[in-house]
Motif scaffolding. Structure first.
Motif, PDB file in Angstrom:
ATOM      1  N   GLU A   1       0.886  -1.036  -0.009  1.00 38.50           N
ATOM      2  CA  GLU A   1      -0.166  -0.005  -0.168  1.00 38.50           C
ATOM      3  C   GLU A   1       0.976   1.223  -0.008  1.00 38.50           C
ATOM      4  N   VAL A   2       1.537   1.412  -1.048  1.00 40.02           N
ATOM      5  CA  VAL A   2       2.582   2.536  -1.110  1.00 40.02           C
ATOM      6  C   VAL A   2       2.506   3.087  -2.489  1.00 40.02           C
TER       7      VAL A   2
ATOM      8  N   ASN B   1      -1.619  -5.512  -6.652  1.00 37.12           N
ATOM      9  CA  ASN B   1      -2.542  -5.970  -5.530  1.00 37.12           C
ATOM     10  C   ASN B   1      -1.707  -5.848  -4.132  1.00 37.12           C
ATOM     11  N   PRO B   2      -2.362  -4.735  -3.128  1.00 34.98           N
ATOM     12  CA  PRO B   2      -1.487  -4.623  -1.963  1.00 34.98           C
ATOM     13  C   PRO B   2      -1.136  -5.751  -1.066  1.00 34.98           C
ATOM     14  N   GLY B   3      -1.921  -6.791  -1.203  1.00 33.31           N
ATOM     15  CA  GLY B   3      -1.834  -8.037  -0.409  1.00 33.31           C
ATOM     16  C   GLY B   3      -2.972  -8.642   0.329  1.00 33.31           C
ATOM     17  N   GLY B   4      -3.039  -9.491   0.870  1.00 36.74           N
ATOM     18  CA  GLY B   4      -4.042 -10.069   1.910  1.00 36.74           C
ATOM     19  C   GLY B   4      -4.694 -11.217   1.052  1.00 36.74           C
TER      20      GLY B   4
ATOM     21  N   PHE C   1      11.520  -1.291  -5.651  1.00 34.80           N
ATOM     22  CA  PHE C   1      10.515  -1.688  -5.158  1.00 34.80           C
ATOM     23  C   PHE C   1       9.944  -1.198  -3.635  1.00 34.80           C
ATOM     24  N   MET C   2       9.181  -1.239  -3.207  1.00 36.09           N
ATOM     25  CA  MET C   2       8.674  -0.422  -1.951  1.00 36.09           C
ATOM     26  C   MET C   2       7.682  -1.432  -1.220  1.00 36.09           C
ATOM     27  N   ARG C   3       7.771  -1.002   0.189  1.00 33.86           N
ATOM     28  CA  ARG C   3       6.478  -1.671   0.953  1.00 33.86           C
ATOM     29  C   ARG C   3       6.206  -0.962   2.102  1.00 33.86           C
ATOM     30  N   ARG C   4       4.950  -0.853   2.662  1.00 32.49           N
ATOM     31  CA  ARG C   4       4.761  -0.324   3.656  1.00 32.49           C
ATOM     32  C   ARG C   4       4.556  -1.198   4.867  1.00 32.49           C
ATOM     33  N   ALA C   5       5.060  -0.533   6.063  1.00 35.17           N
ATOM     34  CA  ALA C   5       4.917  -1.167   7.354  1.00 35.17           C
ATOM     35  C   ALA C   5       3.662  -1.237   7.659  1.00 35.17           C
ATOM     36  N   ARG C   6       3.035  -2.300   7.944  1.00 36.18           N
ATOM     37  CA  ARG C   6       1.537  -2.331   8.628  1.00 36.18           C
ATOM     38  C   ARG C   6       1.731  -2.181  10.215  1.00 36.18           C
TER      39      ARG C   6
END
Ligand code: HEM
Length: 494
Positions: free
Chosen positions: A68-69, A86-89, A339-344
């Motif tokens: 989600e970035v 797709n953000p994931g899940g 590439f990127m990620r968001r820390a949930r």
């Protein structure tokens, strides 16, 4: 517990990322090492350069991170909810589960002959297109080749005109989105002229994907996909990858993919497969032209192993040097370079606190050149990938395809394609730098391009490998159709 240090210039100012992305990251990595932070369009971003920290984000603690970035939000209007964006899940996990079997090495192996055929078709076209020693625009050639390969394996070969329209729309979309990091623009909902053009380009891409799918869904094509040639990518013989996806069933709930989701996934596959592989091929041949010593070793391997016949799947393990050239190309010029990620949720990486909500930035171009893990990182040296020289290296220091559950689904496809294309082209041609050509520098766009493109003098190789190898099978030599050029491609679905 400390957080990542902010990047500051000597005068305390904040250097800008967007004006020189690679230079900014190289300088910051040299000064700050494993972890640092900077502001990207006002947002704090934490950069990770330590392979073990990156592995923790992508693999060990992956449940704490999602997509989600910004990087993916930016392309979501184009790629929608396909695997890449797709953000994931749950939906993501279901899609990946269903699609994974279609990308297994054994399935990819069925596409190998189609890849070689398409490459030899391109080389046959070169006979009319280039006099010996004439400069070829290899970036354009490979862009056409990869699109032919991906459309052939996904949808059969009969897609020339649609593929060309798709390529145009894709290039326009990519040009507009690729500018974002240099000249950040307002949200796509704001109707600027560029955004209106972008919308039209997206619609054209959608129309092409729908045409691909509809064409593949006709009873004749669907029936072919069950026949003996299914999966070979032979023209008119089944749709292979697309049919595998159309018929994919989730083992947990017994359901399949609806049309809309299938459409998004097809688009994601074509986009994922297109520019990345094109750039890798272009870089590989640029390096071969710069390094005749490496080209000579490759030729020797090819001539010994292939002895004049076109390369096939079985030749991949017999040509380890070619494989190492591919691996080294993906190290130095990693096409999916960021590439990127968001820390949930909060995490700790190497003693640094990663607050929940942090944007994490990973750059394989920088990681693959860190001197702590790579000897002479700026030297192109395929032999660094021999088993002996690889065994003591941190294995997370090399990740051209990412890692963990979101590792590139097409990595086997890409590796098979790149090695076969390298073998087939180097078997028949050699390349030299045009006199006075300035060095080709990486141009960081959505993927890592050779700046200005790769333009090389092309000459048929003399001797056994100089001619056209015979078509490898009895499909009427469909792949060797002597097409004079993209504008006259007779293979059209539309
Ligand atoms: C040299 C060629 C290629 C490179 C370097 C490459 C690199 C990557 C990387 C690094 C990722 C992960 C990004 C992340 O974690 O955020 C990725 C994902 C993906 N790639 Fe590739 N790729 C290549 C070729 C391909 C091909 C040939 C296909 C399809 C046939 C493909 C389809 C995809 C898809 C669908 C994803 C999303 C996977 C997921 O999140 O589940 N790629 N690729």
């Amino acid at each position: 517990m400390p957080v990542a240090r902010p990047v500051k210039g000597p005068d305390g100012s904040r250097p800008r990322f967007s004006s020189d992305q690679i230079g900014f990251l190289e300088r910051a990595a040299a000064e700050y090492g494993d972890i640092f932070r900077f502001r990207l369009f006002g947002m704090p971003v934490i950069v990770l350069n330590n392979p073990d920290h990156i592995h923790q984000v992508l693999v060990g603690n992956r449940h704490k991170y999602d997509k989600e970035v910004l990087l993916y939000k930016l392309v979501r209007p184009v790629l929608r909810n396909g695997l890449i964006t797709n953000p994931g899940g749950e939906l993501y996990m279901r899609q990946r589960r269903m699609m994974q079997p279609a990308f297994r090495p054994a399935v990819v192996a069925r596409f190998a002959d189609g890849m070689t055929d398409e490459t030899n078709s391109m080389l046959d076209r070169w006979r009319d297109r280039y006099r010996p020693g004439q400069v070829a625009d290899l970036s354009a050639e490979f862009s056409e080749l990869t699109l032919h390969i991906v459309t052939r394996t996904l949808f059969s070969a009969q897609v020339g005109e649609t593929a060309r329209r798709f390529a145009e729309a894709f290039t326009e979309t990519n040009d507009i989105l690729g500018r974002f990091f240099r000249f950040p623009f307002p949200p796509l909902s704001v109707p600027t002229p560029a955004h209106r053009r972008l919308r039209r380009a997206i619609r054209r891409m959608d129309d092409c994907v729908s045409a691909f799918i509809e064409r593949s869904s006709t009873p004749a094509n669907a029936a072919d996909s069950a026949g003996p040639d299914a999966g070979t990518g032979k023209p008119g013989h089944g749709i292979d990858l697309l049919h595998l996806l159309m018929n994919a069933v989730d083992e947990e709930d017994g359901g399949g993919m609806d049309f809309e989701q299938l459409h998004h996934e097809v688009l994601n596959i074509v986009v994922g497969a297109y520019e990345t592989t094109t750039n890798a091929m272009a870089w590989a041949f640029q390096v071969l032209a710069e390094r005749p010593d490496i080209e000579a070793r490759l030729h020797e391997e090819i001539d010994t192993v292939l002895d004049g016949r076109p390369p096939g799947m079985d030749d991949l393990r017999r040509t380890p040097y070619a494989r190492r050239v591919v691996e080294e190309t993906l190290r130095m010029y990693s096409p999916a370079w960021q590439f990127m990620r968001r820390a949930r949720e909060e995490d700790v990486l190497g003693g640094h606190r990663i607050p929940a909500g942090s944007n994490i930035y990973i750059n394989s171009y920088i990681l693959h050149r860190r001197p702590e893990y790579w000897e002479d990182p700026d030297v192109f040296d395929p032999d660094r990938f021999t088993p002996e020289r690889s065994k003591d290296r941190n294995r997370h220091a090399y990740m051209p395809f990412g890692a963990g559950e979101r590792i590139c689904i097409g990595q086997h496809f890409a590796l098979v394609e790149l090695q076969l294309v390298l073998l087939a082209i180097a078997q028949r041609h050699r390349f030299t730098l045009p006199p006075g050509q300035p060095p080709v520098r990486p141009q960081p766009l959505t993927t890592l391009h050779p700046g200005g493109g790769v333009h090389l003098e092309v000459r048929p190789r003399s001797g056994a490998a100089g001619g056209t190898p015979p078509a490898h099978d009895g499909d009427g030599g469909e792949g060797q159709d002597g097409r004079p050029g993209p504008a006259a491609d007779p293979r059209s679905a539309s």
